[in-house]
Write a protein that holds these residues in place. Structure first.
Motif, short mmCIF file in Angstrom:
data_model
loop_
_atom_site.label_atom_id
_atom_site.label_comp_id
_atom_site.label_asym_id
_atom_site.label_seq_id
_atom_site.Cartn_x
_atom_site.Cartn_y
_atom_site.Cartn_z
N ALA A 1 0.85 -1.20 0.00
CA ALA A 1 0.00 0.00 0.00
C ALA A 1 0.88 1.24 0.00
O ALA A 1 1.90 1.28 0.69
N ALA A 2 0.42 2.20 -0.81
CA ALA A 2 1.14 3.47 -0.90
C ALA A 2 0.36 4.53 -0.14
O ALA A 2 -0.83 4.75 -0.39
N LEU A 3 1.07 5.16 0.82
CA LEU A 3 0.46 6.19 1.65
C LEU A 3 1.23 7.50 1.43
O LEU A 3 2.42 7.50 1.15
N GLY A 4 0.50 8.51 1.63
CA GLY A 4 1.18 9.81 1.51
C GLY A 4 0.18 10.91 1.17
O GLY A 4 -0.96 10.64 0.78
N MET B 1 -7.64 7.90 7.57
CA MET B 1 -7.66 7.82 9.02
C MET B 1 -8.00 6.43 9.51
O MET B 1 -7.38 5.90 10.44
N VAL B 2 -9.00 5.81 8.90
CA VAL B 2 -9.39 4.44 9.31
C VAL B 2 -8.25 3.48 9.06
O VAL B 2 -7.97 2.59 9.87
N PHE B 3 -7.59 3.70 7.93
CA PHE B 3 -6.48 2.78 7.63
C PHE B 3 -5.40 2.88 8.70
O PHE B 3 -4.86 1.89 9.17
N GLY B 4 -5.12 4.10 9.08
CA GLY B 4 -4.15 4.31 10.14
C GLY B 4 -4.63 3.75 11.46
O GLY B 4 -3.85 3.16 12.23
N SER C 1 -4.29 0.01 15.90
CA SER C 1 -4.98 -1.00 16.70
C SER C 1 -4.21 -2.32 16.70
O SER C 1 -4.08 -2.99 17.73
N LEU C 2 -3.70 -2.69 15.50
CA LEU C 2 -2.93 -3.95 15.44
C LEU C 2 -1.67 -3.84 16.27
O LEU C 2 -1.29 -4.79 16.97
N LEU D 1 -12.57 -0.12 2.23
CA LEU D 1 -11.19 -0.50 1.93
C LEU D 1 -10.57 -1.32 3.04
O LEU D 1 -9.95 -2.36 2.79
N THR D 2 -10.74 -0.87 4.27
CA THR D 2 -10.15 -1.62 5.39
C THR D 2 -10.83 -2.97 5.58
O THR D 2 -10.20 -3.93 6.04
#
Ligand SMILES: Nc1ncnc2c1ncn2[C@@H]1O[C@H](COP(=O)(O)OP(=O)(O)OP(=O)(O)O)[C@@H](O)[C@H]1O
Length: 837
Positions: A165-168, A343-346, A351-352, A372-373
Motif C-alpha cells: 500500500a502506498a500512503l502519503g 484515518m481508518v487505515f491508520g 490497533s494492530l 477499503l479496510t
C-alpha cells in the motif's frame, strides 16, 4: 595308427559340489544378440557434464527478524517537480530550494522543521529511522521495485500472498510510484514484466501458473456512501457491495506483458481523478490492483497453495488539508472521504500494533469503518504480509504533512507478523474449507475478491486435471463440493450396481449354456429313442405278420370248419329244433361240465369203463331229440379222451366203426382204427348236413358266433375233417389195408400239409424248433390229422397266450378254452398212440 591309451587317473580329484552360479545366457543374448546400431553415432551422448555443471541456486538464507515486522518504505519526492505544479501552488511564496527532510542512510531520515517553526519552538528536528528502505528523491522506479516489490514478488511466486500500500499526502507521488508513466513505469508494470520474464524461463515454476489481473476502485458517493467500480469491466462497471462483500469483479487472465500493460492503461483511464491545488491529476479514489497466480495443470498441494497467491497493490488517495488543496463543494466532500479512509487505515494499523503490544486489551476492529479496510482485513489484522510505502514531499511547506505522516507511520515499523498468514493458508489448503471462505467473503472485502478468484481458479484447475485424466468435467463438480460428493457417491453406487448386474447376467448366461447343452443331449436321446421305437415297431410288425399270417388264418379256418361240422352234426340229430341259441347254451354247459370233469378227474368215468360207457350212451339216447346234445356228447368224448387210457379207447373204436350210435353191446376195448373210423363217420355225417346249417344261419353271424363260442376241439375236429375228406376213399377200403397204407398216407398228408402251410417256416425259431422237436420223432408214425393237431396245439397255445389279457382271467372263458386244447391234445395223443400201435 596309434594305439589309444586312456588318460592316467589323477591322484587327487576335486569335486565341486556347488558350481559357480552364473546366470545362463538367454538365447537372445547369446544367439540373437542385436547387432550394433549402424547409426549409433547419431545418438548424442548423455550430457552428464553439462548437467553437473549447472549451478543450482541455493536456497536463500533465512531472513532476519526484521522481515517479520511490517515493512515500511519511504520515498522522497524530488523537489524539482514543484516547478510543474499548478498556478495556485506557484503563486505561493517559495523557499522551495530548502528541503525539510534529509536522508541519513537507507533506513533513516532527518526531518527539519522550517526556520519559522524552529524560531517559534513549536517544532524541532527529528530523526525517523527503522524504515525498511528510504528511497531518495533521485531514486528510480526500478530501485523502488527492486528494494520493495521484488521480495514480495518472490514470496508471491512461491505461493505467499502479499499486499503493498502506498500512503502519503496528495501529490506526493503515490500514483507515480504505483503506476508510473509509460516512459517511467511504476511498480505494477514492473512487477508484471518481471512475472512474464520469469515465466518465460523454463526452469522457473512460474511457467506452470496462470496470472489474472483485476483492478477496481472505491470512492464516495457525494460523501455519503462508498462505491466500488471495476476498472476492467465492460459496460456498467459498478460493483455490488453488500456490507463487506464486493461481487461481480472481473478477473482478466493475462498471457503476456502487452495485454497486462493494456489493461493497466485501461484502468488508469477509468480511474476517477480531479485537479486540486496539490495535484493536477489527483486521485479521488482508493485503487486496488490484484494479481493472482493460479496453478496451470498441477493439483498437488504445493501448486494448489500457489493458486491462492495474491499480490495486492493499493494506491490510496492522498490525505489532504483543506487549506492547501482549496477544495470546495464536491472536491471537499471527496477530501473528507479520502481523509476518513486514510484515518481508518491508520487506526487499523495502530490497533494492530497496540494489540500486539498488549493482547489483553483486545483487538479493536476499526477495519469495519470503511470498505477499503474491510477488504484488506486480513492484512490489517496481521494475518498476511504487507508492506507500506510512504511517499513524502521534501519541501519546507510540506513539513507539517510529512512530519505528521512520519510520526503516524513510525510506530507501524514495530508491527510484527506471527506467520499467521502461512498458518492460515496451510489450514485452508489442507482442509479446503470452502464454507469458511464463504464466511470470509462476507466479512472481508479483499477476501471476497480473492475467494471469488480462488473459486474460479479451482474451476480451471479441476477442469485441467480432468482433461489431463481424460475424464469429463462436471459443472456441478466444479461448483459445489456437496454436489461433487453427491456425484461421486452416485457414481460409485451406479458402478457397483452395474457390477452386480453384470455378474448376474454372467450367471444367467452360464445357466443358459448348461440348459442348451441339456436340451441338445435330450434331443439326441429322443432321436435315439425314436429310432429304437421305429425299429421295435418294425420288429413288432414283422412279428405280427409272422404270427398272424401262418397261424391265425389256419386256426380260424380250422375253428370255422369244426364249428360247422359240429353244428351240422347236431343238426342231423335235431332237425326240428327252432332255437339255435340252445346249441350255444348247451355248448357252454357242456364245456363247464367238461371243466368240472377235468378238475375232478375220473369222477364218473375212470372208476369203471362200463359205467362211463353206459352214461355216455344213455345221455346220448335221452337227448337224441335235442341238437345240442350232439355237441355235448362230442365234448364228453373229447374230455374222456383226455383221461381215459388207451385200453378204453380200444373199446370205443369198434362202435364208431360200425356206425352205431346207440349200441347196447359195446366193445369195451375198441381198436384205434375203430375210433378213427368212428370219427370219420361222424365228420362225414356232419358234412352232409352242412348245407342245411348254412341255410339257417347267415355266414357272417354264424362265423362270429362260432369264433366266440365253439370250442377249440371242435375246430380241430373240423380241420381234421378236411383232411379226412380227402381220405374218404381210403376209409371205404378194408380195415386191414389201413395199417399198410398208414405210412403212405402219413407221408402224403405230411407233405401236402407242409406244402399248404409254408408260412410256418416264418415262425419264430424257438417255436419252430420246439415244434420240430415234437414232430420229428413222430413224423414217420403220425397220420396227417395228428400232425395237424400237433400244430394246432402249438398255435392254440399261442392263441391262448394272446387271448389271456383280453378276456377275464377267471370264469367261464378260461374254463371253456382249456378243455378244448386238452381235448384236442388228448385226441391227438390217442390218435398217435393208436397209430403207433
Ligand atoms: N518520484 C517522482 N519523480 C518524478 N515525478 C514525480 C515523482 N513523484 C511524483 N511525481 C509527479 O508528481 C505528480 C503528482 O504525483 P502523483 O499523482 O503520483 O501524486 P499522488 O500522490 O498520487 O497524488 P494524489 O494522491 O492526489 O493522487 C505527478 O505528475 C508525478 O509525475
Amino acid at each position: 595308427m596309434e594305439e589309444f591309451s586312456p588318460m592316467p587317473c589323477p591322484s587327487t580329484v576335486t569335486v565341486r559340489r556347488n558350481p559357480p552360479r552364473k546366470a545362463r545366457a538367454t538365447p537372445y543374448t547369446t544367439a540373437a544378440k542385436p547387432p550394433p546400431s549402424s547409426n549409433a553415432h547419431d545418438v548424442p551422448s548423455f550430457p552428464i557434464d553439462e548437467i553437473l555443471s549447472i549451478q543450482i541456486p541455493l536456497p536463500e538464507p533465512p531472513k532476519p527478524s526484521a522481515s517479520e515486522s511490517l515493512k515500511i518504505f519511504l520515498r522522497i519526492k524530488p523537489l524539482r517537480v514543484f516547478s510543474k505544479v499548478t498556478a495556485v501552488a506557484k503563486s505561493r511564496p517559495r523557499n522551495s530550494e530548502e528541503a525539510c527532510i534529509a536522508l541519513n542512510d537507507s533506513y533513516s531520515v532527518t526531518l527539519t522543521p522550517p526556520q519559522v517553526l524552529q524560531e517559534l519552538k513549536r517544532s524541532k528536528t527529528e530523526v525517523f529511522e527503522g524504515f525498511s528502505h528510504v528511497f531518495p528523491a533521485d531514486c528510480s522506479q526500478s530501485d523502488v521495485y527492486g528494494k520493495m516489490v521484488q521480495p514480495l514478488l518472490e514470496d508471491f511466486l512461491n505461493g505467499k500472498s502479499g499486499m503493498l500500500a502506498a500512503l502519503g499526502p496528495s501529490g506526493s507521488g503515490k500514483t507515480h510510484t504505483v503506476f508510473g508513466t509509460p516512459k517511467d513505469p511504476g511498480v505494477v508494470p514492473l512487477t508484471l514484466r518481471q512475472i512474464f520474464k520469469k515465466r518465460d524461463e523454463t526452469s522457473s515454476p512460474v511457467s506452470l501458473r496462470a496470472f489474472y489481473l483485476s483492478i477496481f476502485e472505491i470512492c464516495s458517493e457525494r460523501g455519503k456512501g462508498e462505491k466500488a467500480y471495476d476498472l476492467l469491466g465492460d459496460g456498467s462497471s459498478e460493483l455490488s457491495v453488500q456490507q463487506s462483500t464486493i461481487r461481480g469483479l472481473k478477473e482478466v487472465p493475462i498471457r503476456n506483458l502487452e495485454e497486462a500493460e493494456s489493461l493497466i492503461g485501461q484502468a488508469m483511464l477509468k480511474r476517477a481523478t480531479a485537479t486540486t491545488n496539490s495535484n493536477s491529476q489527483s486521485s479521488r479514489s482508493q485503487c486496488i490492483i490484484n494479481i493472482r497466480a493460479a496453478s496451470d495443470g498441477v493439483s498437488n498441494e504445493t501448486k494448489v497453495q500457489s493458486t491462492d497467491a495474491m499480490l495486492t497493490i493499493v494506491d490510496l488517495a492522498g490525505a489532504e488539508r483543506e487549506k492547501r488543496t482549496g477544495n470546495q463543494g464536491e472536491r471537499l466532500v471527496e477530501s473528507n472521504f479520502i481523509n476518513n479512509t486514510s484515518m481508518v487505515f491508520g487506526q487499523c494499523l495502530r490497533s494492530l500494533l497496540e494489540y500486539q503490544k498488549n493482547r489483553k486489551k483486545g483487538f479493536q476492529k476499526h477495519h469495519q469503518n470503511s470498505l477499503l479496510t474491510r477488504y484488506l482485513r486480513d492484512y490489517l489484522e496481521g494475518k498476511k504480509r504487507m508492506a507500506l510505502i510512504i511517499t513524502v514531499k521534501a519541501g519546507e511547506e510540506d513539513y507539517l504533512d510529512t512530519s505528521y505522516l512520519l510520526k503516524q507511520a513510525s510506530p507501524y515499523m514495530k508491527i510484527k507478523f506471527d506467520n499467521i498468514e502461512e498458518v492460515c493458508n496451510k489450514r485452508q489448503l489442507k482442509t479446503f474449507p470452502r464454507v469458511e471462505k464463504n464466511k470470509k467473503m462476507k466479512l472481508s472485502a479483499p477476501k471476497t475478491s480473492q475467494i471469488a478468484e480462488t473459486v474460479s481458479g479451482e474451476k480451471n484447475q479441476i477442469t485441467q486435471e480432468v482433461n489431463l485424466e481424460g475424464k469429463k468435467a462436471h459443472q456441478t463438480y466444479k461448483s459445489s463440493p456437496k454436489l461433487e460428493d453427491n456425484n461421486e457417491r452416485e457414481h460409485i453406487i451406479m458402478r457397483n450396481f452395474a457390477k452386480v448386474v453384470w455378474n448376474v447376467l454372467k450367471q444367467y448366461n452360464e445357466k443358459l449354456k448348461v440348459a442348451e447343452g441339456d436340451i441338445c443331449s435330450l434331443k439326441e436321446r429322443l432321436k435315439n429313442e425314436q429310432l429304437k421305437s421305429r425299429e421295435l415297431e418294425a420288429e413288432l410288425i414283422n412279428l405280427k405278420s409272422n404270427l398272424a399270417e401262418p397261424c391265425l388264418p389256419e386256426v380260424e379256418a380250422l375253428v370255422h370248419q369244426v364249428e360247422v361240422d359240429t353244428s351240422l352234426a347236431n343238426e342231423n340229430t335235431n332237425v326240428g329244433d327252432d332255437d339255435p341259441c340252445d346249441l350255444i347254451e348247451s355248448r357252454s354247459e357242456a364245456t363247464a361240465e367238461e371243466r368240472n370233469e377235468s378238475s375232478l378227474p375220473n369222477k364218473s368215468v375212470v372208476p369203471g369203463l362200463g359205467n362211463e360207457e353206459i352214461s355216455w350212451d344213455e345221455e346220448k339216447c335221452a337227448k337224441q331229440d335235442d341238437p345240442c346234445n350232439l355237441v355235448d356228447s362230442t365234448s364228453e368224448v373229447t374230455a374222456e379222451g383226455c383221461n381215459e387210457s388207451p385200453v378204453r379207447n380200444k373199446n370205443l373204436v369198434p362202435d364208431l366203426a360200425n356206425g352205431q350210435e346207440c349200441d347196447d353191446q359195446i366193445d369195451p376195448t375198441p381198436s384205434p382204427e375203430q375210433v378213427e373210423v368212428r370219427l370219420i363217420n361222424n365228420r362225414l355225417s356232419n358234412i352232409q348236413t352242412k348245407s342245411a346249417v348254412s341255410r339257417r344261419f347267415p355266414d357272417s353271424e354264424k362265423q362270429e358266433r362260432h369264433r366266440r363260442l365253439l370250442p377249440a376241439s371242435s375246430r380241430l375236429l373240423a380241420e381234421e375233417m378236411n383232411d379226412l375228406e380227402i381220405k374218404d376213399k381210403q376209409i371205404e377200403k378194408p380195415q386191414v389195408k389201413l395199417a399198410e397204407t398208414r405210412d403212405q398216407e402219413k407221408s402224403e398228408s405230411t407233405q401236402g400239409r407242409e406244402i399248404e402251410i409254408p408260412a410256418r417256416e416264418a415262425e419264430p425259431a424257438s417255436t419252430k424248433k420246439q415244434r420240430n422237436e415234437q414232430k420229428k420223432p413222430r413224423r414217420r408214425l403220425q397220420p396227417a390229422s395228428s400232425v395237424l393237431l400237433t400244430r394246432e396245439i402249438n398255435t392254440l397255445e399261442i392263441e391262448d397266450d394272446v387271448a389271456e389279457p383280453k378276456g377275464t382271467r377267471g370264469g367261464k372263458k378260461t374254463i371253456v378254452t382249456q378243455p378244448r386244447s386238452q381235448g384236442s391234445v388228448t385226441l391227438l395223443r390217442l390218435l398217435t398212440s393208436n397209430l403207433h400201435l
